[in-house]
Write a protein that holds these residues in place. Sequence first.
Motif, PDB file in Angstrom:
ATOM      1  N   LYS A   1      17.272  35.850-109.701  1.00 59.94           N
ATOM      2  CA  LYS A   1      17.282  37.102-110.315  1.00 59.94           C
ATOM      3  C   LYS A   1      16.123  37.243-111.483  1.00 59.94           C
ATOM      4  O   LYS A   1      15.637  36.007-111.995  1.00 59.94           O
ATOM      5  CB  LYS A   1      18.633  37.339-111.227  1.00 59.94           C
ATOM      6  CG  LYS A   1      19.695  37.077-110.038  1.00 59.94           C
ATOM      7  CD  LYS A   1      19.939  38.175-108.937  1.00 59.94           C
ATOM      8  CE  LYS A   1      21.077  37.713-108.377  1.00 59.94           C
ATOM      9  NZ  LYS A   1      21.099  38.518-106.796  1.00 59.94           N
TER      10      LYS A   1
ATOM     11  N   GLY B   1      16.050  33.905-113.662  1.00 64.59           N
ATOM     12  CA  GLY B   1      17.259  33.254-113.773  1.00 64.59           C
ATOM     13  C   GLY B   1      16.866  32.158-112.361  1.00 64.59           C
ATOM     14  O   GLY B   1      16.306  32.292-111.453  1.00 64.59           O
TER      15      GLY B   1
ATOM     16  N   LEU C   1      16.364  29.085-117.738  1.00 61.94           N
ATOM     17  CA  LEU C   1      15.653  30.137-117.578  1.00 61.94           C
ATOM     18  C   LEU C   1      14.153  29.799-117.797  1.00 61.94           C
ATOM     19  O   LEU C   1      13.578  28.998-118.286  1.00 61.94           O
ATOM     20  CB  LEU C   1      16.066  31.436-118.612  1.00 61.94           C
ATOM     21  CG  LEU C   1      17.341  31.599-118.535  1.00 61.94           C
ATOM     22  CD1 LEU C   1      17.644  32.668-119.640  1.00 61.94           C
ATOM     23  CD2 LEU C   1      17.966  31.948-117.340  1.00 61.94           C
TER      24      LEU C   1
ATOM     25  N   ALA D   1      22.741  29.752-114.455  1.00 64.96           N
ATOM     26  CA  ALA D   1      22.585  30.989-115.077  1.00 64.96           C
ATOM     27  C   ALA D   1      21.449  31.725-114.314  1.00 64.96           C
ATOM     28  O   ALA D   1      20.584  32.139-114.867  1.00 64.96           O
ATOM     29  CB  ALA D   1      22.336  30.918-116.580  1.00 64.96           C
TER      30      ALA D   1
ATOM     31  N   ILE E   1      20.433  37.713-114.732  1.00 63.57           N
ATOM     32  CA  ILE E   1      19.612  38.132-116.038  1.00 63.57           C
ATOM     33  C   ILE E   1      19.541  39.707-115.901  1.00 63.57           C
ATOM     34  O   ILE E   1      19.299  40.441-114.812  1.00 63.57           O
ATOM     35  CB  ILE E   1      18.137  37.449-116.063  1.00 63.57           C
ATOM     36  CG1 ILE E   1      17.504  37.866-117.486  1.00 63.57           C
ATOM     37  CG2 ILE E   1      17.519  37.774-114.858  1.00 63.57           C
ATOM     38  CD1 ILE E   1      18.137  36.944-118.519  1.00 63.57           C
ATOM     39  N   THR E   2      19.613  40.284-117.300  1.00 64.88           N
ATOM     40  CA  THR E   2      19.422  41.639-117.314  1.00 64.88           C
ATOM     41  C   THR E   2      18.879  41.916-118.687  1.00 64.88           C
ATOM     42  O   THR E   2      19.166  41.499-119.412  1.00 64.88           O
ATOM     43  CB  THR E   2      20.836  42.679-117.070  1.00 64.88           C
ATOM     44  OG1 THR E   2      20.635  43.867-116.732  1.00 64.88           O
ATOM     45  CG2 THR E   2      21.854  42.094-118.126  1.00 64.88           C
TER      46      THR E   2
ATOM     47  N   TYR F   1      20.425  39.943-121.532  1.00 64.63           N
ATOM     48  CA  TYR F   1      21.857  38.818-121.155  1.00 64.63           C
ATOM     49  C   TYR F   1      21.591  38.162-119.949  1.00 64.63           C
ATOM     50  O   TYR F   1      20.740  38.548-119.152  1.00 64.63           O
ATOM     51  CB  TYR F   1      22.969  39.946-120.935  1.00 64.63           C
ATOM     52  CG  TYR F   1      23.339  40.684-122.239  1.00 64.63           C
ATOM     53  CD1 TYR F   1      24.299  40.275-122.995  1.00 64.63           C
ATOM     54  CD2 TYR F   1      22.709  42.049-122.398  1.00 64.63           C
ATOM     55  CE1 TYR F   1      24.666  41.160-124.263  1.00 64.63           C
ATOM     56  CE2 TYR F   1      23.150  42.711-123.162  1.00 64.63           C
ATOM     57  CZ  TYR F   1      24.096  42.129-124.242  1.00 64.63           C
ATOM     58  OH  TYR F   1      24.790  43.144-125.400  1.00 64.63           O
ATOM     59  N   THR F   2      22.290  36.994-120.016  1.00 63.68           N
ATOM     60  CA  THR F   2      22.084  36.071-118.835  1.00 63.68           C
ATOM     61  C   THR F   2      23.583  35.609-118.668  1.00 63.68           C
ATOM     62  O   THR F   2      24.628  35.440-119.684  1.00 63.68           O
ATOM     63  CB  THR F   2      21.080  34.796-119.018  1.00 63.68           C
ATOM     64  OG1 THR F   2      21.214  34.045-117.655  1.00 63.68           O
ATOM     65  CG2 THR F   2      21.786  34.024-120.031  1.00 63.68           C
TER      66      THR F   2
ATOM     67  N   GLY G   1      14.355  36.436-125.576  1.00 60.97           N
ATOM     68  CA  GLY G   1      14.576  35.090-124.878  1.00 60.97           C
ATOM     69  C   GLY G   1      14.253  33.893-125.652  1.00 60.97           C
ATOM     70  O   GLY G   1      14.139  32.865-125.303  1.00 60.97           O
TER      71      GLY G   1
ATOM     72  N   TRP H   1      19.193  32.132-128.111  1.00 58.95           N
ATOM     73  CA  TRP H   1      20.279  32.498-127.304  1.00 58.95           C
ATOM     74  C   TRP H   1      21.567  32.236-127.745  1.00 58.95           C
ATOM     75  O   TRP H   1      21.735  31.163-128.546  1.00 58.95           O
ATOM     76  CB  TRP H   1      20.418  31.833-125.889  1.00 58.95           C
ATOM     77  CG  TRP H   1      19.046  32.340-125.202  1.00 58.95           C
ATOM     78  CD1 TRP H   1      17.989  31.826-125.206  1.00 58.95           C
ATOM     79  CD2 TRP H   1      19.024  33.381-124.102  1.00 58.95           C
ATOM     80  NE1 TRP H   1      17.110  32.528-124.347  1.00 58.95           N
ATOM     81  CE2 TRP H   1      17.754  33.417-123.710  1.00 58.95           C
ATOM     82  CE3 TRP H   1      20.115  34.455-123.602  1.00 58.95           C
ATOM     83  CZ2 TRP H   1      17.261  34.583-122.637  1.00 58.95           C
ATOM     84  CZ3 TRP H   1      19.565  35.108-122.650  1.00 58.95           C
ATOM     85  CH2 TRP H   1      18.253  35.271-122.297  1.00 58.95           C
TER      86      TRP H   1
END
Length: 253
Positions: free
Chosen positions: A7, A19, A28, A53, A56-57, A65-66, A80, A83
């Motif tokens: 992702k 991700g 990541l 993980a 991811i968005t 967010y992950t 990023g 975290w």
Amino acid sequence: MNVDYTKFATNSTGRTIFGHDGNNGYDLSYTDDNGATLKDISLKSLIGNTKIAPFITFAGNNTFYTAGVNTEVIKSTDNGVTWTQCTAMTAGYIYSIKANQTGRLIVNKSGNILTSTDGGQTFTAMGTGLPAYTAQKLDVTTNGKFFLAVAEGSTINPKGGIYYYQDNLSVGDIDEKNHPNLFPNPAKDFVNIDKISKNASIKITDSSGKLIYNSVSKNTNEKINTSHFINGIYFIQINDNGIITSQKLIIRN
């Protein structure tokens, strides 16, 4: 490029975070130059080196967010660089996470739909208006509208439909020309519904989930008597040729 990237999400300045879903799942990767170079972001300190993980968005305001199937949601508010883990949710496995750029985060955890609007500090259930089927695909459009495909049953007797949620704070102008329209809302003695087909199923439930109204449209617009409804919040679910929408209706007498 690593073959286990699954992702990705991109912020407004072009940073893309990927991700993983494989041997490097605890990391990541990100690029600021359209993939010409990639740099790793380690999440080992938060999730260890045995978890993955891949989800991811991007949520706007430098926030990503992950999450993984067997992790909690993890957040970065500096694109990023650093975290932190969000508040733990109910038990289960995360199937997908999506956020819009007003900051609303929606999580599909073991088929349960949960949402947060405070950066992952609290999560609340979003079951109202959804059937008791297994939630499947979750996605969000560029104008902030969430879509959820819900399905259960065999190919012979399938159940479910496509639902959408429009955040009251979503950015941009949302094209509603193909979606049912409720007015007035708040309503008193009646509510009109237009932009529907003949024979569309219309159900109204109260905030506890009790069915208050159940009918089938006779025209492309319907006028429903609500004078006997008590003040409060209701949900109108419309099944129009297999496209299911759920919208909030407020009654103020």
